[in-house]
Design a protein around this motif. Structure first.
Motif, PDB file in Angstrom:
ATOM      1  N   VAL A  53       0.856  -1.183   0.000  1.00 17.75           N
ATOM      2  CA  VAL A  53       0.000   0.000   0.000  1.00 17.75           C
ATOM      3  C   VAL A  53       0.895   1.237   0.000  1.00 17.75           C
ATOM      4  N   PRO A  54       1.089   1.823  -1.185  1.00 17.67           N
ATOM      5  CA  PRO A  54       1.887   3.048  -1.256  1.00 17.67           C
ATOM      6  C   PRO A  54       1.216   4.173  -0.452  1.00 17.67           C
ATOM      7  N   LEU A 101     -19.268   0.672   0.666  1.00 17.86           N
ATOM      8  CA  LEU A 101     -17.992   0.758   1.385  1.00 17.86           C
ATOM      9  C   LEU A 101     -16.911  -0.012   0.638  1.00 17.86           C
ATOM     10  N   GLN A 102     -17.216  -1.219   0.240  1.00 15.99           N
ATOM     11  CA  GLN A 102     -16.225  -2.044  -0.456  1.00 15.99           C
ATOM     12  C   GLN A 102     -15.827  -1.411  -1.788  1.00 15.99           C
ATOM     13  N   GLN A 103     -16.800  -0.861  -2.506  1.00 17.44           N
ATOM     14  CA  GLN A 103     -16.489  -0.217  -3.791  1.00 17.44           C
ATOM     15  C   GLN A 103     -15.619   1.021  -3.596  1.00 17.44           C
ATOM     16  N   SER A 104     -15.882   1.798  -2.540  1.00 15.26           N
ATOM     17  CA  SER A 104     -15.058   2.989  -2.314  1.00 15.26           C
ATOM     18  C   SER A 104     -13.632   2.592  -1.938  1.00 15.26           C
ATOM     19  N   LEU A 105     -13.487   1.497  -1.190  1.00 13.86           N
ATOM     20  CA  LEU A 105     -12.137   1.033  -0.856  1.00 13.86           C
ATOM     21  C   LEU A 105     -11.438   0.434  -2.074  1.00 13.86           C
ATOM     22  N   ALA A 106     -12.185  -0.248  -2.930  1.00  9.60           N
ATOM     23  CA  ALA A 106     -11.591  -0.766  -4.172  1.00  9.60           C
ATOM     24  C   ALA A 106     -11.087   0.392  -5.032  1.00  9.60           C
ATOM     25  N   ALA A 107     -11.846   1.473  -5.091  1.00  6.37           N
ATOM     26  CA  ALA A 107     -11.410   2.648  -5.846  1.00  6.37           C
ATOM     27  C   ALA A 107     -10.166   3.267  -5.204  1.00  6.37           C
ATOM     28  N   ALA A 108     -10.115   3.271  -3.870  1.00  6.48           N
ATOM     29  CA  ALA A 108      -8.944   3.811  -3.177  1.00  6.48           C
ATOM     30  C   ALA A 108      -7.691   2.989  -3.464  1.00  6.48           C
ATOM     31  N   MET A 109      -7.866   1.692  -3.713  1.00  3.80           N
ATOM     32  CA  MET A 109      -6.725   0.796  -3.929  1.00  3.80           C
ATOM     33  C   MET A 109      -6.164   0.852  -5.348  1.00  3.80           C
TER      34      MET A 109
END
Length: 180
Positions: A53-54, A101-109
């Protein structure tokens, strides 16, 4: 290679019920997450994974959960995953808030290396692991020992990061909990 994770931690009552299921399996001499003695071991829903995780991804994760409040979840039936060695888990019934929530974290990744397909939106199966590394006979034994899993209504109260390289976790959103 262990993966970096973003995990949703459960409320105290739901956490206690999952730990009870872990103990039932351990008491029966079966594989169980109860046998994982690491200080970071806690019932959780894995929301995102990556090989690393940069810093810029870390910042996006923090922004994605900065306003996180308890998210209601329902744990459903037992779920068996795998092909040679199996994972026994409780299905987390998807709901709009959990999927968002999962989609927003996937976008963050986006931009993080080695994000597995199974955590990409549309491919993700939310679950809480009960046991890993079961053989086919042990799956049947575990199902018999646990019996029929009643639906369990609870909540995800906090979101934490797991860094396998440093062997530590820290809370990135929501309430402080025992496992964060």
């Amino acid at each position: 290679m262990p993966l970096h994770a973003v995990e949703g931690l459960l409320d105290a009552a739901t956490d206690a019920e999952i730990r009870r299921e872990w103990a039932v399996l351990a008491d029966a001499g079966l594989p169980s997450q109860a046998k994982h003695q690491g200080s970071t071991n806690a019932p959780h829903v894995t929301l995102a994974l990556a090989g690393a995780v940069p810093d810029y991804v870390e910042a996006r994760i923090s922004r994605a959960v900065e306003d996180f409040a308890t998210l209601p979840v329902r744990l459903g039936s037992l779920l068996v995953m795998g092909s040679r060695r199996f994972v026994l888990a409780r299905l987390v019934v998807p709901n709009p808030g959990l999927l968002a929530l999962q989609q927003s974290l996937a976008a963050a990744m986006v931009g993080a290396p080695d994000v597995p397909e199974q955590v990409r939106p549309g491919r993700w199966t939310p679950h809480v692991t009960i046991a890993r590394g079961l053989g086919s006979r042990q799956v049947g034994e575990a199902l018999a020992v646990l019996g029929r899993a009643r639906p369990l209504d609870g909540g995800i109260e906090s979101v934490r990061r797991w860094d396998p390289d440093a062997g530590r976790t820290w809370r990135v959103g929501g309430k402080p909990t025992m496992g964060s």
